[in-house]
Motif scaffolding. Sequence first.
Motif, mmCIF file in Angstrom:
data_model
loop_
_atom_site.group_PDB
_atom_site.id
_atom_site.type_symbol
_atom_site.label_atom_id
_atom_site.label_comp_id
_atom_site.label_asym_id
_atom_site.label_seq_id
_atom_site.Cartn_x
_atom_site.Cartn_y
_atom_site.Cartn_z
ATOM 1 N N GLU A 166 0.854 -1.179 0.000
ATOM 2 C CA GLU A 166 0.000 0.000 0.000
ATOM 3 C C GLU A 166 0.894 1.235 0.000
ATOM 4 O O GLU A 166 2.083 1.152 0.332
ATOM 5 C CB GLU A 166 -0.924 0.011 1.216
ATOM 6 C CG GLU A 166 -0.198 0.050 2.558
ATOM 7 C CD GLU A 166 -1.166 0.115 3.741
ATOM 8 O OE1 GLU A 166 -2.342 0.491 3.541
ATOM 9 O OE2 GLU A 166 -0.731 -0.193 4.873
ATOM 10 N N LYS A 167 0.326 2.368 -0.389
ATOM 11 C CA LYS A 167 1.068 3.625 -0.334
ATOM 12 C C LYS A 167 0.628 4.416 0.887
ATOM 13 O O LYS A 167 -0.569 4.614 1.114
ATOM 14 C CB LYS A 167 0.835 4.446 -1.607
ATOM 15 C CG LYS A 167 1.872 4.227 -2.679
ATOM 16 C CD LYS A 167 1.756 5.254 -3.799
ATOM 17 C CE LYS A 167 2.927 5.103 -4.768
ATOM 18 N NZ LYS A 167 2.837 6.094 -5.877
ATOM 19 N N VAL A 168 1.607 4.853 1.661
ATOM 20 C CA VAL A 168 1.351 5.674 2.833
ATOM 21 C C VAL A 168 2.210 6.925 2.704
ATOM 22 O O VAL A 168 3.435 6.833 2.572
ATOM 23 C CB VAL A 168 1.684 4.923 4.135
ATOM 24 C CG1 VAL A 168 1.524 5.843 5.342
ATOM 25 C CG2 VAL A 168 0.791 3.693 4.273
ATOM 26 N N ASN A 169 1.573 8.069 2.698
ATOM 27 C CA ASN A 169 2.275 9.345 2.517
ATOM 28 C C ASN A 169 3.136 9.327 1.249
ATOM 29 O O ASN A 169 4.253 9.846 1.227
ATOM 30 C CB ASN A 169 3.132 9.672 3.737
ATOM 31 C CG ASN A 169 2.300 9.800 5.010
ATOM 32 O OD1 ASN A 169 1.107 10.103 4.963
ATOM 33 N ND2 ASN A 169 2.919 9.536 6.147
ATOM 34 N N GLY A 170 2.611 8.693 0.201
ATOM 35 C CA GLY A 170 3.272 8.708 -1.095
ATOM 36 C C GLY A 170 4.334 7.668 -1.314
ATOM 37 O O GLY A 170 4.930 7.604 -2.392
ATOM 38 N N GLU A 171 4.600 6.796 -0.305
ATOM 39 C CA GLU A 171 5.640 5.788 -0.430
ATOM 40 C C GLU A 171 5.079 4.395 -0.159
ATOM 41 O O GLU A 171 4.172 4.226 0.661
ATOM 42 C CB GLU A 171 6.790 6.076 0.549
ATOM 43 C CG GLU A 171 7.493 7.404 0.324
ATOM 44 C CD GLU A 171 8.271 7.462 -0.983
ATOM 45 O OE1 GLU A 171 8.577 6.380 -1.529
ATOM 46 O OE2 GLU A 171 8.556 8.563 -1.449
ATOM 47 N N TYR A 172 5.666 3.402 -0.837
ATOM 48 C CA TYR A 172 5.198 2.022 -0.671
ATOM 49 C C TYR A 172 5.707 1.403 0.620
ATOM 50 O O TYR A 172 6.855 1.601 1.029
ATOM 51 C CB TYR A 172 5.674 1.160 -1.842
ATOM 52 C CG TYR A 172 4.912 1.388 -3.128
ATOM 53 C CD1 TYR A 172 3.595 0.955 -3.273
ATOM 54 C CD2 TYR A 172 5.518 2.041 -4.206
ATOM 55 C CE1 TYR A 172 2.902 1.155 -4.461
ATOM 56 C CE2 TYR A 172 4.834 2.240 -5.396
ATOM 57 C CZ TYR A 172 3.518 1.798 -5.511
ATOM 58 O OH TYR A 172 2.835 1.997 -6.693
ATOM 59 N N GLN A 173 4.841 0.623 1.242
ATOM 60 C CA GLN A 173 5.207 -0.243 2.351
ATOM 61 C C GLN A 173 4.155 -1.342 2.414
ATOM 62 O O GLN A 173 3.141 -1.283 1.717
ATOM 63 C CB GLN A 173 5.259 0.517 3.679
ATOM 64 C CG GLN A 173 3.948 1.192 4.084
ATOM 65 C CD GLN A 173 4.110 2.067 5.317
ATOM 66 O OE1 GLN A 173 5.106 2.764 5.481
ATOM 67 N NE2 GLN A 173 3.117 2.034 6.205
ATOM 68 N N GLY A 174 4.410 -2.365 3.214
ATOM 69 C CA GLY A 174 3.420 -3.427 3.262
ATOM 70 C C GLY A 174 3.885 -4.634 4.039
ATOM 71 O O GLY A 174 4.844 -4.570 4.819
ATOM 72 N N ALA A 175 3.189 -5.754 3.812
ATOM 73 C CA ALA A 175 3.388 -6.966 4.598
ATOM 74 C C ALA A 175 3.723 -8.145 3.703
ATOM 75 O O ALA A 175 3.261 -8.234 2.565
ATOM 76 C CB ALA A 175 2.129 -7.283 5.409
ATOM 77 N N CYS A 176 4.525 -9.072 4.233
ATOM 78 C CA CYS A 176 4.777 -10.338 3.556
ATOM 79 C C CYS A 176 4.142 -11.467 4.353
ATOM 80 O O CYS A 176 4.033 -11.413 5.582
ATOM 81 C CB CYS A 176 6.268 -10.581 3.349
ATOM 82 S SG CYS A 176 7.246 -10.744 4.852
ATOM 83 N N PHE A 177 3.691 -12.481 3.611
ATOM 84 C CA PHE A 177 3.009 -13.646 4.175
ATOM 85 C C PHE A 177 3.595 -14.905 3.544
ATOM 86 O O PHE A 177 4.019 -14.885 2.385
ATOM 87 C CB PHE A 177 1.513 -13.624 3.848
ATOM 88 C CG PHE A 177 0.802 -12.350 4.169
ATOM 89 C CD1 PHE A 177 0.080 -12.218 5.349
ATOM 90 C CD2 PHE A 177 0.813 -11.282 3.288
ATOM 91 C CE1 PHE A 177 -0.603 -11.050 5.642
ATOM 92 C CE2 PHE A 177 0.131 -10.101 3.568
ATOM 93 C CZ PHE A 177 -0.578 -9.979 4.750
ATOM 94 N N PRO A 178 3.565 -16.032 4.232
ATOM 95 C CA PRO A 178 3.897 -17.286 3.562
ATOM 96 C C PRO A 178 2.803 -17.627 2.566
ATOM 97 O O PRO A 178 1.650 -17.215 2.723
ATOM 98 C CB PRO A 178 3.930 -18.301 4.708
ATOM 99 C CG PRO A 178 3.019 -17.727 5.733
ATOM 100 C CD PRO A 178 3.157 -16.236 5.639
ATOM 101 N N PHE A 179 3.141 -18.391 1.532
ATOM 102 C CA PHE A 179 2.134 -18.776 0.548
ATOM 103 C C PHE A 179 2.200 -20.265 0.212
ATOM 104 O O PHE A 179 1.275 -21.002 0.485
ATOM 105 C CB PHE A 179 2.279 -17.931 -0.713
ATOM 106 C CG PHE A 179 1.280 -18.294 -1.782
ATOM 107 C CD1 PHE A 179 -0.067 -18.067 -1.579
ATOM 108 C CD2 PHE A 179 1.685 -18.877 -2.967
ATOM 109 C CE1 PHE A 179 -1.004 -18.425 -2.542
ATOM 110 C CE2 PHE A 179 0.771 -19.229 -3.937
ATOM 111 C CZ PHE A 179 -0.586 -19.002 -3.735
#
Length: 527
Positions: A355-368
């Motif tokens: 997701e973008k927060v304050n114009g920059e990407y960040q997020g979560a990783c999950f096993p698949f």
Amino acid sequence: MVTHKLLQVVCLSIVIAASGSFWTSASAEDENDYYRIVSIATPESQSESRDPNWKPSDDGIALEVSGIAVLSPSRVAVAIRKGEVWLLDDVDRVTGEGETANSVSYHRFANALHEPLGLLQQDESLITVQRTEMTRMRDTNGDEVADVYETVASGWGVSGHYHEYAYGPKADGDGNLWMTLNIGMGLKGEQLTKIIPDAPFGYLQAAWRGWGMKLDADGNLSPVCAGMRSPSGLGANAEGDMFYTDQQGNWVATNSLNHMRPGAFFHHAESLASMNLPESTIHGVEEIPNGVAFPEAVKRFPQMQPPAVWFPYKKAGQSATDIMLEKSDGGFGPFAGQLFVGEFTQAAINRVFLEKVNGEYQGACFPFRRGFASAVLRMAQAEDGSVYVGLTNRGWSSLGTSPYGLQRLMWTGKTPFEIQQMRSKPDGFELVFTRPVDIKSAGDVRSYQMSSHTYLYQSSYGSDEVLGRELTIEEAIVSEDGLRVRLKVDGLRELFVHELNAHGIRDAAGNSLLHRKAFYTLNRIPR
């Protein structure tokens, strides 16, 4: 394609056994209920290959897959490490166990390439990046054998060091072609004659090693961003922005996913050897902090940008590779628009929500999905949503039963109970689930555990998790439809990884999560 310390190779099985916490809530058998792995057999004779011009070795094709391009529903092209490109027909017929080599025909399209590490279809041609150039391969007389090899781009430095891999290409949303260049490690002897003279900080590297490069529609190849160590995976997200993965080592605390854009520096300081070259997009680096916590390093090193996602070492893989956007619109389950990242050592695939927060990407990783026959190096999605997975453990050991191969990952049509998304909020996180949750278990704060940590930015190999802290979940609010839970968390910290264990969650039928852990890289707290 991946190299690490010999000690890690010797201790691989011990490391995996000791680091299973990322996967403990699901076995490979459980995952198989939702995503089935099917092997595509490799021919061992000329008659099995159906290619009259092929004269195989006694061992058949060594299908050490280094690039994949899906050409049609029934045809896939694969590049292999030894410098060939093969066309595979009737691959869509391989849907279950017991398939034989005769189910798929193999035809060699190209050879005599120098370590191709990617493959892309463009118009009526295939494009790969060799060690010293980006090459377009075309068949002009219709016999399905390349008769034109055209240099599309070149000009980066090559010293002869074995680790100077070149990866790509992948296309962004505007049609530009991107590639990444591995850093050279420990250059010596004649290799030193190819380095940049008078490089900043005395670093010994050939030109543009550790950089991401972009080829535009006019045929101009230009450096974009730097700081890469072993950037073996790259790919665009749904918005068309380009990302690459890196692997733990010196200057790189653990595996990471990074947003490539002009002027960004990420990890590996020796890529700054090219900083003073005329086309450089990075300027004015005066200090390289060493041995400090990553948040402090970012403050002292303004050109350095944090990863969009950290993959905590051992917990979330040990050698990140390819990036694939899930764009089947429902043909591969409930994760459309998310990124899937290959994992070399653990022979697995991880999933990433951005997701973008304050114009920059960040997020979560999950096993698949784990349980592939060898190290996952390349992935490509077919029109029906299934994913072709290219395997090779060349260069380092991996889990699995084979040294190389090609497998197909297929959704069974059953939706797993998973955390589909993990979104940051000013006071915590919002979890989105693939199935409605049991309101009682999901609303109980004791169903969750959360902690945070960061890493050291340092020239030595990798980093332990540092400055760890247990976090208090103050409230868990379940939405009316049961698909969302809002966690209010005390003690959020920017530039820290926030680890979630949703061990107590159940769905409406009483089933636990297929995978209960997630790791969110919180670079910025929403305001």
